[in-house]
Design an enzyme around this catalytic site. Structure first.
Site, PDB file in Angstrom:
ATOM      1  N   SER A   1       0.792  -1.236   0.000  1.00 26.12           N
ATOM      2  CA  SER A   1       0.000   0.000   0.000  1.00 26.12           C
ATOM      3  C   SER A   1       0.821   1.281   0.000  1.00 26.12           C
ATOM      4  O   SER A   1       0.249   2.362  -0.159  1.00 26.12           O
ATOM      5  CB  SER A   1      -0.966   0.007   1.183  1.00 26.12           C
ATOM      6  OG  SER A   1      -1.991  -0.924   0.937  1.00 26.12           O
TER       7      SER A   1
ATOM      8  N   LYS B   1       0.291   3.384  -2.958  1.00 26.44           N
ATOM      9  CA  LYS B   1      -0.883   4.258  -3.104  1.00 26.44           C
ATOM     10  C   LYS B   1      -0.489   5.732  -3.154  1.00 26.44           C
ATOM     11  O   LYS B   1      -1.205   6.550  -3.731  1.00 26.44           O
ATOM     12  CB  LYS B   1      -1.884   3.980  -1.967  1.00 26.44           C
ATOM     13  CG  LYS B   1      -2.535   2.591  -2.108  1.00 26.44           C
ATOM     14  CD  LYS B   1      -3.346   2.178  -0.892  1.00 26.44           C
ATOM     15  CE  LYS B   1      -3.940   0.777  -1.133  1.00 26.44           C
ATOM     16  NZ  LYS B   1      -4.488   0.144   0.074  1.00 26.44           N
TER      17      LYS B   1
ATOM     18  N   TYR C   1      -4.627   4.002   7.957  1.00 24.69           N
ATOM     19  CA  TYR C   1      -5.994   3.468   8.140  1.00 24.69           C
ATOM     20  C   TYR C   1      -6.558   3.863   9.502  1.00 24.69           C
ATOM     21  O   TYR C   1      -6.431   5.010   9.903  1.00 24.69           O
ATOM     22  CB  TYR C   1      -6.017   1.941   7.930  1.00 24.69           C
ATOM     23  CG  TYR C   1      -5.139   1.503   6.793  1.00 24.69           C
ATOM     24  CD1 TYR C   1      -5.438   1.904   5.492  1.00 24.69           C
ATOM     25  CD2 TYR C   1      -3.992   0.757   6.989  1.00 24.69           C
ATOM     26  CE1 TYR C   1      -4.626   1.543   4.433  1.00 24.69           C
ATOM     27  CE2 TYR C   1      -3.170   0.387   5.939  1.00 24.69           C
ATOM     28  CZ  TYR C   1      -3.491   0.781   4.665  1.00 24.69           C
ATOM     29  OH  TYR C   1      -2.690   0.433   3.627  1.00 24.69           O
TER      30      TYR C   1
ATOM     31  N   VAL D   1       1.245  -3.672   3.848  1.00 29.16           N
ATOM     32  CA  VAL D   1       1.259  -4.956   4.566  1.00 29.16           C
ATOM     33  C   VAL D   1       2.522  -5.781   4.296  1.00 29.16           C
ATOM     34  O   VAL D   1       2.712  -6.832   4.900  1.00 29.16           O
ATOM     35  CB  VAL D   1       0.024  -5.856   4.301  1.00 29.16           C
ATOM     36  CG1 VAL D   1      -1.202  -5.323   4.987  1.00 29.16           C
ATOM     37  CG2 VAL D   1      -0.196  -6.087   2.830  1.00 29.16           C
TER      38      VAL D   1
HETATM   39  N1  GLN Z   1      -2.482  -2.475   3.453  1.00 28.42           N
HETATM   40  C1  GLN Z   1      -1.984  -2.985   2.365  1.00 28.42           C
HETATM   41  O1  GLN Z   1      -0.796  -2.908   2.094  1.00 28.42           O
HETATM   42  C2  GLN Z   1      -2.949  -3.749   1.503  1.00 28.42           C
HETATM   43  C3  GLN Z   1      -2.475  -3.995   0.109  1.00 28.42           C
HETATM   44  C4  GLN Z   1      -2.862  -5.337  -0.414  1.00 28.42           C
HETATM   45  N2  GLN Z   1      -2.351  -5.484  -1.751  1.00 28.42           N
HETATM   46  C5  GLN Z   1      -4.368  -5.509  -0.425  1.00 28.42           C
HETATM   47  O2  GLN Z   1      -4.967  -5.023  -1.315  1.00 28.42           O
HETATM   48  O3  GLN Z   1      -4.941  -6.111   0.432  1.00 28.42           O
END
Ligand code: GLN
Length: 301
Positions: A50, A53, A229, A247
């Site tokens: 993420s 993003k 988050y 993650v």
């Molecule tokens: N928080 C994350 O890094 C989530 C990314 C992961 N690719 C997902 O879509 O679940």
């Protein structure tokens, strides 16, 4: 950090990430005057997940500017990264671009007018340009694995398509999203790529302009309020810097005017953010006074 025994748990819902050694830790600090300080496994590439993003949002804003905000909000969600609950009540408009639903809208914007392969190539080129490193790659194995197991993301994409907030067939938008999450970078590459956010939009001091100073400020604001988050408040409380987690255990944190910092440790806390990475950033912020909430005279170095 080597003495910390409680390292959290690696993400298991993406099978290749479940096999990563949780004992690893890397850190890289790139300062505003271009110094690079590394520690631990700072050259080891990991799945940025993420953290991508941030770069995808920058790309989408470059394409459609503020019209993006008709399709995605700018408020913290207070829900986990993969939550679907707000989407029905809020008519398919995700709270912010850093939860999965919002990032899917961003991927949909970046896909417009392109084949998925071209859209993802464009993002990869942008990240390589920011990091000044042509060796950065996408881990196809991770991307494919998410394509096979990312049922929640499939649900989010289809749900938003029902509200006409995805304009492409969901599987195409998901393909772009899964590939951006599978970009593999080291802490050094990530800290280098984040420089434009510490430098008011410049690639390097006195260098090319990547985005306007206003846009850099706004992306930092979103990272501070939404980048972790439902733990964004806690990250602001403990670290006090704009930050974006993934993650894979990576975190990009920005001390505006001071440093771009990447920390990586695969063990996650209950909110899906790197446990040791957060602790390392907390200690750096404490030692340097770089918190954005510090008075100017305390923001040393
Ligand atoms: N928080 C994350 O890094 C989530 C990314 C992961 N690719 C997902 O879509 O679940």
């Amino acid at each position: 950090m080597a003495t910390e025994t409680e390292r959290g748990a690696v993400a298991t819902y993406i099978p290749p990430l479940a096999r990563i050694d949780p004992k690893q830790f890397g850190l890289c600090v790139v300062t505003a005057d271009g110094e690079i300080h590394s520690a631990g496994e700072a050259e080891e590439a990991f799945s940025i997940q993420s953290v991508s993003k941030v770069f995808a949002l920058t790309q989408a804003l470059g394409k459609i500017g503020d019209t993006l905000w008709r399709r995605v909000g700018r408020e913290p969600s207070g829900t986990p990264f993969n939550s679907i609950v707000q989407l029905e009540r809020e008519q398919g408009i995700p709270r912010n671009p850093f939860i999965n639903a919002g990032a899917l809208v961003v991927a949909d914007v970046n896909l417009a007018g392109h084949a998925p392969r071209v859209a993802i190539g464009e993002l990869l080129r942008f990240v390589r340009y920011l990091a000044e490193d042509e060796t950065i790659l996408i881990d196809e194995h991770v991307a494919r694995s998410e394509q096979e197991t990312g049922f929640r993301n499939v649900a989010l994409a289809n749900y938003m398509r029902a509200f006409a907030n995805l304009t492409h067939p969901p599987e195409l938008t998901l393909g772009v999203y899964f590939h951006q999450c599978a970009i593999a970078m080291s802490c050094r590459q990530l800290a280098m790529a984040g420089r434009y956010l510490m430098l008011g939009g410049l690639l390097e001091p006195g260098g090319a302009r990547v985005i306007s100073a206003q846009r850099a400020r706004r992306i930092n604001a979103l990272m501070l309020t939404c980048g972790h988050y439902d733990a964004s408040g806690d990250f602001a409380f403990r670290v006090g810097l704009p930050g974006k987690s993934g993650v894979g255990g990576g975190i990009l944190a920005i001390a505006p005017g001071k440093a771009s910092i990447a920390a990586w440790s695969p063990g996650l806390n209950e909110n899906g953010n790197s446990k040791l990475g957060t602790l390392a950033l907390e200690r750096i912020a404490e030692a340097t006074g770089w918190s954005v909430f510090s008075p100017a005279e305390e923001r040393r170095a």
